[in-house]
Design an enzyme around this catalytic site. Structure first.
Site, PDB file in Angstrom:
ATOM      1  N   GLY A   8       0.886  -1.148   0.027  1.00 50.55           N
ATOM      2  CA  GLY A   8      -0.015   0.071   0.127  1.00 50.55           C
ATOM      3  C   GLY A   8       0.822   1.220   0.143  1.00 50.55           C
ATOM      4  N   ALA A   9       0.916   1.907  -1.029  1.00 53.93           N
ATOM      5  CA  ALA A   9       1.657   3.016  -1.295  1.00 53.93           C
ATOM      6  C   ALA A   9       0.812   4.382  -1.034  1.00 53.93           C
ATOM      7  CB  ALA A   9       2.387   3.210  -2.451  1.00 53.93           C
ATOM      8  N   ASN A  11      -1.458   6.991   1.847  1.00 59.48           N
ATOM      9  CA  ASN A  11      -0.853   7.977   2.788  1.00 59.48           C
ATOM     10  C   ASN A  11      -0.192   6.999   4.019  1.00 59.48           C
ATOM     11  OD1 ASN A  11      -1.732  10.309   1.706  1.00 59.48           O
ATOM     12  ND2 ASN A  11      -3.728  10.190   2.633  1.00 59.48           N
ATOM     13  N   GLY A  13       1.129   4.079   4.067  1.00 63.58           N
ATOM     14  CA  GLY A  13       2.383   3.198   3.376  1.00 63.58           C
ATOM     15  C   GLY A  13       3.528   3.948   3.184  1.00 63.58           C
ATOM     16  N   ARG A  88     -15.379   1.933  10.732  1.00 66.83           N
ATOM     17  CA  ARG A  88     -14.332   1.184  10.391  1.00 66.83           C
ATOM     18  C   ARG A  88     -14.899   0.023   9.969  1.00 66.83           C
ATOM     19  NH1 ARG A  88     -12.209   3.756  14.929  1.00 66.83           N
ATOM     20  NH2 ARG A  88      -9.953   4.678  14.618  1.00 66.83           N
ATOM     21  N   ASN A  95     -11.953  -4.433   2.411  1.00 70.05           N
ATOM     22  CA  ASN A  95     -10.651  -4.642   2.960  1.00 70.05           C
ATOM     23  C   ASN A  95     -10.328  -6.120   3.045  1.00 70.05           C
ATOM     24  OD1 ASN A  95     -10.294  -2.002   2.342  1.00 70.05           O
ATOM     25  ND2 ASN A  95     -10.065  -1.341   4.585  1.00 70.05           N
ATOM     26  N   VAL A 118      -2.152  -2.962   9.283  1.00 69.78           N
ATOM     27  CA  VAL A 118      -2.587  -1.666   9.754  1.00 69.78           C
ATOM     28  C   VAL A 118      -3.826  -1.488   9.135  1.00 69.78           C
ATOM     29  CG1 VAL A 118      -2.054   0.933   9.537  1.00 69.78           C
ATOM     30  CG2 VAL A 118      -0.250  -0.706   9.612  1.00 69.78           C
ATOM     31  N   ASN A 120      -7.765  -1.430   8.117  1.00 73.49           N
ATOM     32  CA  ASN A 120      -9.143  -1.368   8.870  1.00 73.49           C
ATOM     33  C   ASN A 120     -10.214  -2.266   8.381  1.00 73.49           C
ATOM     34  OD1 ASN A 120      -8.503   0.008  11.584  1.00 73.49           O
ATOM     35  ND2 ASN A 120      -8.630   2.098  10.198  1.00 73.49           N
ATOM     36  N   ASP A 148      -3.769   4.353  19.683  1.00 75.44           N
ATOM     37  CA  ASP A 148      -4.722   4.995  20.817  1.00 75.44           C
ATOM     38  C   ASP A 148      -4.294   5.469  21.846  1.00 75.44           C
ATOM     39  OD1 ASP A 148      -6.952   4.195  18.984  1.00 75.44           O
ATOM     40  OD2 ASP A 148      -7.083   1.994  19.800  1.00 75.44           O
ATOM     41  N   ARG A 151      -2.699   8.943  21.345  1.00 75.12           N
ATOM     42  CA  ARG A 151      -3.772   9.905  21.242  1.00 75.12           C
ATOM     43  C   ARG A 151      -4.010  10.234  22.983  1.00 75.12           C
ATOM     44  NH1 ARG A 151      -6.732   7.394  16.108  1.00 75.12           N
ATOM     45  NH2 ARG A 151      -5.734   8.702  14.543  1.00 75.12           N
ATOM     46  N   HIS A 175      -9.681  -1.908  18.251  1.00 71.93           N
ATOM     47  CA  HIS A 175      -9.226  -0.505  17.851  1.00 71.93           C
ATOM     48  C   HIS A 175     -10.381   0.536  17.951  1.00 71.93           C
ATOM     49  CE1 HIS A 175      -7.207   2.635  16.007  1.00 71.93           C
ATOM     50  NE2 HIS A 175      -7.574   2.213  14.718  1.00 71.93           N
TER      51      HIS A 175
HETATM   52  P1  NAD Z   1      -5.048   5.226   1.089  1.00 72.38           P
HETATM   53  O1  NAD Z   1      -6.132   5.599   0.379  1.00 72.38           O
HETATM   54  O2  NAD Z   1      -3.994   6.696   1.204  1.00 72.38           O
HETATM   55  O3  NAD Z   1      -3.918   4.148   0.591  1.00 72.38           O
HETATM   56  C1  NAD Z   1      -4.404   2.928   0.537  1.00 72.38           C
HETATM   57  C2  NAD Z   1      -3.645   2.364  -0.707  1.00 72.38           C
HETATM   58  O4  NAD Z   1      -3.792   0.791  -0.721  1.00 72.38           O
HETATM   59  C3  NAD Z   1      -3.888   2.785  -1.984  1.00 72.38           C
HETATM   60  O5  NAD Z   1      -2.762   3.368  -2.589  1.00 72.38           O
HETATM   61  C4  NAD Z   1      -4.190   1.863  -2.909  1.00 72.38           C
HETATM   62  O6  NAD Z   1      -3.976   1.798  -4.336  1.00 72.38           O
HETATM   63  C5  NAD Z   1      -3.861   0.676  -2.148  1.00 72.38           C
HETATM   64  N1  NAD Z   1      -4.154  -1.035  -2.522  1.00 72.38           N
HETATM   65  C6  NAD Z   1      -5.501  -1.081  -2.687  1.00 72.38           C
HETATM   66  N2  NAD Z   1      -5.701  -2.265  -2.925  1.00 72.38           N
HETATM   67  C7  NAD Z   1      -4.511  -2.812  -2.825  1.00 72.38           C
HETATM   68  C8  NAD Z   1      -3.937  -4.162  -3.195  1.00 72.38           C
HETATM   69  N3  NAD Z   1      -4.722  -4.973  -3.464  1.00 72.38           N
HETATM   70  N4  NAD Z   1      -2.559  -4.308  -3.163  1.00 72.38           N
HETATM   71  C9  NAD Z   1      -1.717  -3.393  -3.040  1.00 72.38           C
HETATM   72  N5  NAD Z   1      -2.154  -1.975  -2.562  1.00 72.38           N
HETATM   73  C10 NAD Z   1      -3.457  -1.855  -2.711  1.00 72.38           C
HETATM   74  O7  NAD Z   1      -5.459   4.853   2.550  1.00 72.38           O
HETATM   75  P2  NAD Z   1      -4.455   5.156   3.833  1.00 72.38           P
HETATM   76  O8  NAD Z   1      -4.994   6.430   4.462  1.00 72.38           O
HETATM   77  O9  NAD Z   1      -2.946   4.858   3.589  1.00 72.38           O
HETATM   78  O10 NAD Z   1      -5.205   3.899   5.019  1.00 72.38           O
HETATM   79  C11 NAD Z   1      -4.711   2.682   4.492  1.00 72.38           C
HETATM   80  C12 NAD Z   1      -5.587   1.635   5.493  1.00 72.38           C
HETATM   81  O11 NAD Z   1      -4.978   1.850   6.866  1.00 72.38           O
HETATM   82  C13 NAD Z   1      -6.883   2.052   5.702  1.00 72.38           C
HETATM   83  O12 NAD Z   1      -7.612   0.785   5.653  1.00 72.38           O
HETATM   84  C14 NAD Z   1      -7.253   2.574   6.875  1.00 72.38           C
HETATM   85  O13 NAD Z   1      -8.464   2.550   7.432  1.00 72.38           O
HETATM   86  C15 NAD Z   1      -6.034   1.954   7.809  1.00 72.38           C
HETATM   87  N6  NAD Z   1      -5.686   2.864   8.950  1.00 72.38           N
HETATM   88  C16 NAD Z   1      -5.512   1.931  10.041  1.00 72.38           C
HETATM   89  C17 NAD Z   1      -5.063   2.839  11.192  1.00 72.38           C
HETATM   90  C18 NAD Z   1      -4.860   1.767  12.479  1.00 72.38           C
HETATM   91  O14 NAD Z   1      -4.661   2.326  13.505  1.00 72.38           O
HETATM   92  N7  NAD Z   1      -4.734   0.599  12.293  1.00 72.38           N
HETATM   93  C19 NAD Z   1      -4.889   3.857  11.075  1.00 72.38           C
HETATM   94  C20 NAD Z   1      -4.902   4.877  10.090  1.00 72.38           C
HETATM   95  C21 NAD Z   1      -5.117   4.034   8.818  1.00 72.38           C
END
Ligand code: NAD
Length: 308
Positions: A8-9, A11, A13, A88, A95, A118, A120, A148, A151, A175
């Site tokens: 995941g590249a 935000n 990633g 979520r 997801n 990471v 959700n 959590d 924060r 979470h």
């Molecule tokens: P984002 O939309 O900026 O990035 C997600 C990336 O995943 C996109 O670049 C997309 O192209 C890529 N993607 C989608 N399907 C894919 C696949 N099959 N293989 C590879 N890449 C793929 O989202 P983000 O803000 O980076 O958030 C990512 C995830 O992290 C979300 O599910 C978000 O809810 C979760 N998150 C979790 C926490 C936590 O505390 N656990 C905190 C923040 C975000």
């Protein structure tokens, strides 16, 4: 450590890859995404900061899992983030499909890797990775409690006008919305926060931490938090890579601990070179135990909705 892959590249990633590079936690980082060009562009951009930030880690971007071969650690951040008005759990099925397909590829190319999840809804996605990979439970870790508690710690420090360094907090459970803060174990320089803040103020801070994610979503409107989440994911990576054995709240697969069975739930764990080296068990009051059970039951319900 030799090689870390970030899946995941987006935000979270990209920020995770940047932090791993700046801390030089690996010789090589691979950033992978389904969108062509994005991981390549972001990886090159981060790599070009190396002479300024002074790290020797090589970063490359790709759309091909062959390039992730033999990764020691994999951070899975792929998936959709929340939009305003979404919980979520709304992300569950979308997801789960994404995390399943990624996990299958990781198993094929890096069967020895430790996985940090990471995506959700966190606890259920971590379960998805465990189930699909067939890895031992110590190698599949969910990131949530560190964020959590960060924060919560920040809000306590800000309310008391003290250094965040001296604020310790403990959060159990799933979470976010169902997190279970343990006020008894939250202190400032060893002094319980109950002695420093009135109960109503503590409750306000708990509520703000609990909805910390949505507070950011409501500001940004087009996506979720990523600076603090990436810092939290990298704190896990750091403890594993350096075998520091830090005690941090993570989502772990429970088999009887805290009276809970076959569910992922946030608990304090010791993180070392094998991933989760140990789950730390605390004595809970009846109220705390009930809140934890409720939180774990919600995760278990969602796990059952998945057909894995
Ligand atoms: P984002 O939309 O900026 O990035 C997600 C990336 O995943 C996109 O670049 C997309 O192209 C890529 N993607 C989608 N399907 C894919 C696949 N099959 N293989 C590879 N890449 C793929 O989202 P983000 O803000 O980076 O958030 C990512 C995830 O992290 C979300 O599910 C978000 O809810 C979760 N998150 C979790 C926490 C936590 O505390 N656990 C905190 C923040 C975000």
């Amino acid at each position: 450590m030799k090689k870390i892959t970030v899946v995941g590249a987006g935000n979270v990633g990209a920020a995770t890859a940047q932090r791993i590079a700046e801390k030089q936690l690996a010789e090589e980082i691979v950033l992978i995404d389904i969108i062509e060009g994005v991981p390549q562009g972001k990886a090159l951009d981060i790599w070009e900061s190396a002479p300024i930030e002074q790290f020797d880690t090589k970063i490359s971007g790709t759309n091909n899992y062959k390039d992730t071969v033999n990764s020691n650690l994999v951070v899975i951040t792929a998936g959709q983030p929340r939009k305003p008005g979404m919980t979520r759990d709304d992300l569950l099925f979308t997801n789960a499909k994404i995390v399943k397909s990624i996990t299958e590829k990781i198993v094929e190319y890096s069967p020895q890797a430790i996985l940090i999840i990471v995506s959700n809804p966190l606890d259920v996605m971590t379960y998805t990775a465990l189930k699909v990979s067939g890895f031992e439970k110590n190698r599949v870790i969910g990131m949530a409690g560190i964020l959590d508690t960060a924060r919560f710690r920040l809000f306590i420090a800000d309310a008391l006008k003290v250094s965040v360094n001296d604020v310790t907090a403990m959060v159990l459970g799933g979470h976010g919305d169902s997190m279970v803060p343990l006020i008894r174990y939250s202190n400032v320089g060893g002094i319980s926060i109950s002695e420093l803040l009135p109960e109503q103020k503590i409750n306000e801070l708990v509520d703000r931490a609990r909805s910390g994610g949505i507070e950011i979503v409501n500001h940004l409107k087009t996506g979720g938090a990523y600076y603090a989440p990436s810092a939290a994911a990298v704190e896990i990576a750091d403890s594993i890579v350096k075998n520091r054995r830090r005690v941090l709240p993570c989502s772990a697969w429970l088999e009887g601990e805290y009276g809970l069975n076959n569910v992922y739930c946030g608990v304090p764990v010791v993180l070392g070179k094998n991933g989760i080296e140990k789950i730390v068990e605390l004595e809970l009051t009846a109220d705390e135990q009930a809140a934890l059970k409720k939180s774990a039951d919600e995760v278990a319900e969602n796990i059952e909705k998945l057909d894995l």
